[in-house]
Design an enzyme around this catalytic site. Structure first.
Site, PDB file in Angstrom:
ATOM      1  N   ARG A   1      34.603  34.790  37.462  1.00 11.37           N
ATOM      2  CA  ARG A   1      34.447  35.135  36.047  1.00 11.37           C
ATOM      3  C   ARG A   1      35.805  35.216  35.353  1.00 11.37           C
ATOM      4  NH1 ARG A   1      33.587  40.381  33.084  1.00 11.37           N
ATOM      5  NH2 ARG A   1      32.330  39.889  31.241  1.00 11.37           N
TER       6      ARG A   1
ATOM      7  N   ASP B   1      45.422  28.759  31.476  1.00 13.53           N
ATOM      8  CA  ASP B   1      46.856  29.003  31.380  1.00 13.53           C
ATOM      9  C   ASP B   1      47.283  30.397  31.822  1.00 13.53           C
ATOM     10  OD1 ASP B   1      45.850  30.556  29.339  1.00 13.53           O
ATOM     11  OD2 ASP B   1      46.906  29.525  27.717  1.00 13.53           O
TER      12      ASP B   1
ATOM     13  N   ASP C   1      24.341  30.888  46.439  1.00 12.61           N
ATOM     14  CA  ASP C   1      23.253  29.976  46.806  1.00 12.61           C
ATOM     15  C   ASP C   1      22.550  29.547  45.521  1.00 12.61           C
ATOM     16  OD1 ASP C   1      21.651  32.183  46.062  1.00 12.61           O
ATOM     17  OD2 ASP C   1      21.500  32.875  48.139  1.00 12.61           O
TER      18      ASP C   1
ATOM     19  N   GLY D   1      42.513  27.260  27.094  1.00 15.56           N
ATOM     20  CA  GLY D   1      42.792  26.516  28.312  1.00 15.56           C
ATOM     21  C   GLY D   1      43.140  27.382  29.504  1.00 15.56           C
TER      22      GLY D   1
ATOM     23  N   HIS E   1      36.791  32.971  32.079  1.00 14.71           N
ATOM     24  CA  HIS E   1      37.234  33.578  30.825  1.00 14.71           C
ATOM     25  C   HIS E   1      38.663  33.169  30.479  1.00 14.71           C
ATOM     26  CE1 HIS E   1      34.055  36.960  30.191  1.00 14.71           C
ATOM     27  NE2 HIS E   1      33.518  35.880  30.721  1.00 14.71           N
ATOM     28  N   ASP E   2      39.465  32.847  31.481  1.00 19.16           N
ATOM     29  CA  ASP E   2      40.798  32.324  31.203  1.00 19.16           C
ATOM     30  C   ASP E   2      40.704  30.919  30.610  1.00 19.16           C
ATOM     31  OD1 ASP E   2      43.651  32.236  31.231  1.00 19.16           O
ATOM     32  OD2 ASP E   2      43.562  31.016  33.046  1.00 19.16           O
TER      33      ASP E   2
ATOM     34  N   ASN F   1      35.522  41.031  27.537  1.00 21.54           N
ATOM     35  CA  ASN F   1      36.324  41.458  28.690  1.00 21.54           C
ATOM     36  C   ASN F   1      36.472  42.958  28.836  1.00 21.54           C
ATOM     37  OD1 ASN F   1      36.850  38.715  29.205  1.00 21.54           O
ATOM     38  ND2 ASN F   1      38.709  38.729  27.958  1.00 21.54           N
TER      39      ASN F   1
ATOM     40  N   PRO G   1      31.374  32.494  25.525  1.00 18.13           N
ATOM     41  CA  PRO G   1      29.947  32.664  25.219  1.00 18.13           C
ATOM     42  C   PRO G   1      29.454  34.069  25.558  1.00 18.13           C
ATOM     43  CG  PRO G   1      30.325  30.583  26.335  1.00 18.13           C
ATOM     44  CD  PRO G   1      31.617  31.344  26.410  1.00 18.13           C
TER      45      PRO G   1
ATOM     46  N   HIS H   1      26.202  32.607  38.267  1.00 17.78           N
ATOM     47  CA  HIS H   1      25.505  33.894  38.231  1.00 17.78           C
ATOM     48  C   HIS H   1      24.589  34.075  39.434  1.00 17.78           C
ATOM     49  CE1 HIS H   1      26.000  34.644  33.608  1.00 17.78           C
ATOM     50  NE2 HIS H   1      27.129  34.681  34.275  1.00 17.78           N
TER      51      HIS H   1
ATOM     52  N   VAL I   1      39.615  30.306  26.870  1.00 20.84           N
ATOM     53  CA  VAL I   1      40.464  30.781  25.775  1.00 20.84           C
ATOM     54  C   VAL I   1      41.775  30.002  25.812  1.00 20.84           C
ATOM     55  CG1 VAL I   1      41.570  32.773  24.717  1.00 20.84           C
ATOM     56  CG2 VAL I   1      39.381  33.046  25.889  1.00 20.84           C
TER      57      VAL I   1
END
Length: 332
Positions: free
Chosen positions: A60, A72, A244, A70, A64-65, A92, A161, A191, A68
């Site tokens: 995750r 980076d 899985d 790219g 999330h990196d 976050n 999202p 997920h 935003v």
């Protein structure tokens, strides 16, 4: 992860994306830090042995990196006097985790190869290992990303999202990152392990109708209709610490925990793909691995852009390293 999702790219983006992709290479550190992948994998194995949940948390963190500005490493930055970072953005705040694991890995990598491997690359490798060590597929990670010198609270609030997103919104937001609807649906399969806070699924279990009644009742037992929203529930009730395809099986029976999960199977465009992944583990694994490589190539900083941080939480001081260059525009 918060909600995962993605759609079609234009021809012009394809051209630029291919150029950006060419900047990265699986052998980028072959001579300068040949043991980096072993160091990261061993550290992730230790972290997962200490807490199984951390594999999903690192995945995750990477998602999330990348979403935003790219991939980076900007999400790893603490606030400074000149910018407010991404850690307190709505997607976050009080939920993103795993920073200490990345700190530990960075310390070990720095001991082996000083000022050589970026935090962005460490995060990309750690996400891959978090999936693989918990039963998921593995893939070859293109390397050579450099680290951002700044972060953006506003971009994090706008570009990640939400767990309350509609299917149309998910498709649009992933499309903006060059990821198509199939890639959105397969990456949502992240997920299949990990946990979510009550605040992210409270509205679904109390208000929505496309939900298995028994499943909803069970979730209400640990998520009250009001009050604190920090109680956790597994995103995949059967195997929350195993990578899985049960996530998709759950969607077929209306046991998606988040609104943004169940919209993938709700008489819409992704229904057939959800059925495919629920029935064909091999296809899910191969598609997921390919989509992770593509996500990891979103707008990397390469060449003289960005820097190689010594500490993943803080940008280099202007006089600290000779590898610092004038900031250039990102590849788009």
């Amino acid at each position: 992860m918060a909600s995962l999702a993605w759609y079609s790219i234009s021809g012009s983006f394809d051209t630029i994306f291919a150029f950006a992709n060419a900047q990265l290479s699986p052998t980028f550190y072959a001579s300068t830090c040949p043991n980096v992948q072993t160091i990261v994998r061993n550290a992730m194995r230790t972290a997962i042995n200490n807490e199984l949940r951390i594999g999903a948390s690192i995945l995750r963190l990477f998602f999330h990196d990348c979403f935003v500005n790219g991939c980076d490493g900007s999400i790893l930055l603490d606030d400074t006097a000149t910018f407010t970072g991404e850690k307190t953005a709505n997607p976050n705040r009080n939920s993103i985790r795993g920073f200490e694991v990345i700190d530990t890995i960075k310390t070990q990598v720095e001991a082996a190869c000083n000022a050589t491997v970026s935090c962005a690359d460490i995060l990309a490798l750690a996400a891959k290992d978090g999936v693989g060590l918990l039963g998921g597929p593995t893939w070859t990670v293109p390397l050579g990303r450099r680290d951002a010198r700044t972060a953006s609270l506003s971009a994090a609030n706008a570009q990640i999202p939400s767990p309350f997103s509609s299917l149309a919104t998910l498709i649009t937001m992933f499309s903006a990152k060059g990821l198509n609807a199939r890639e959105m649906t397969v990456l949502s399969g992240g997920h299949t392990f990990g946990f979510a806070q009550c605040s992210t699924f409270r509205a679904r279990i109390y208000n929505e109708t496309n939900i298995n009644p028994t499943f909803a009742a069970n979730r209400r037992g640990t998520c009250p209709a009001s009050g604190s929203g920090t109680n956790l529930a597994p995103l995949d009730v059967q195997t929350p610490n195993r990578f899985d395809n049960n996530y998709y099986t759950n969607l077929l029976t209306q046991r998606g925990l988040l609104h943004s999960d169940q919209v993938l199977f709700n008489n819409g465009s992704q229904d057939s793909l959800v059925r495919l992944y629920s029935n064909n583990l091999a296809t899910f694994r191969s598609d997921f691995a390919a989509a992770m490589v593509k996500m990891g190539n979103i707008s990397p900083l390469t060449g003289s852009n960005g820097e190689i941080r010594r500490n993943c939480r803080t940008p280099l001081e202007s006089n600290e390293s000779s590898n610092r260059h004038p900031r250039s525009s990102r590849l788009r």
